[in-house]
Design an enzyme around this catalytic site. Sequence first.
Site, PDB file in Angstrom:
ATOM      1  N   LEU A   5       0.851  -1.182   0.000  1.00  0.00           N
ATOM      2  CA  LEU A   5       0.000   0.000   0.000  1.00  0.00           C
ATOM      3  C   LEU A   5       0.889   1.235   0.000  1.00  0.00           C
ATOM      4  CD1 LEU A   5      -2.532  -0.998   2.821  1.00  0.00           C
ATOM      5  CD2 LEU A   5      -2.889  -1.150   0.359  1.00  0.00           C
ATOM      6  N   ASP A   6       0.339   2.348  -0.467  1.00  0.00           N
ATOM      7  CA  ASP A   6       1.053   3.611  -0.329  1.00  0.00           C
ATOM      8  C   ASP A   6       1.261   3.881   1.155  1.00  0.00           C
ATOM      9  OD1 ASP A   6       0.857   3.965  -3.092  1.00  0.00           O
ATOM     10  OD2 ASP A   6      -0.948   5.192  -2.934  1.00  0.00           O
ATOM     11  N   LYS A   7       2.300   4.614   1.485  1.00  0.00           N
ATOM     12  CA  LYS A   7       2.663   4.850   2.878  1.00  0.00           C
ATOM     13  C   LYS A   7       1.502   5.412   3.696  1.00  0.00           C
ATOM     14  CE  LYS A   7       5.627   8.156   4.117  1.00  0.00           C
ATOM     15  NZ  LYS A   7       6.882   8.871   4.321  1.00  0.00           N
TER      16      LYS A   7
END
Length: 168
Positions: free
Chosen positions: A34-36
Site C-alpha cells: 500500500l502507499d505509505k
Amino acid sequence: PGNWSGTLVNALMGRGQGLAAGAAPERAGLVHRLDKETSGLLLVAKTDRAHRILSAALAARRIKRRYACLCWGHLDADDVTVDRPIGRAAADRTRMGVRPDGRAAKTDFHRLARFDSADLLRAQLHTGRTHQIRVHCAFLGCPIVGDMIYGRRKLSFEISRHFLHAHH
C-alpha cells in the site's frame, strides 16, 4: 523507497517469524503493498510457496481488493467505472497520471454516502497500478481528501494522510 527502518516488514521480521523471501529483502513476505499513507489490509506470506500461490492469484485477478475513500466533490452517478491507462507523469516522475501510453487500469467506484462537499466511496480494483485509486479519483475531478499529491485542497483541519483505506 528509501525507508529502511520503521516499516511493516521490519516489524514482521522483528517478531522472529519466518517470512517468504519475496521479490527483495526489503519486501520479505509482502504479496502486494500500500502507499505509505494508505491504511488497511495487506497480504503477507510466511512461506515461499504461499507467496507464489497468493502472487499468482493476485496476478490472475482471483483476489478482490476493495477500498473505502472520501473524495472531494460528487460523482455524476452512484456507480462509475474508470477504465483509463495510467503511466508516470512526464514532468514529475514521482506522480502518476491518466496517459494514453500508460498501462491498462480499471477501477469501479460505488457511492456509499453523499455529504455536502464530499462522497464516501467504495473502490474496487481490477488492476493494480501505482496510485491507481488516487489517480482515477483525481481524473474524475473528485480527488481524495487529504491527498497532497493529487488533490492539494486546503483543509480547515490538520490531517496527516489521505482518506484511503484497504478494507476488503
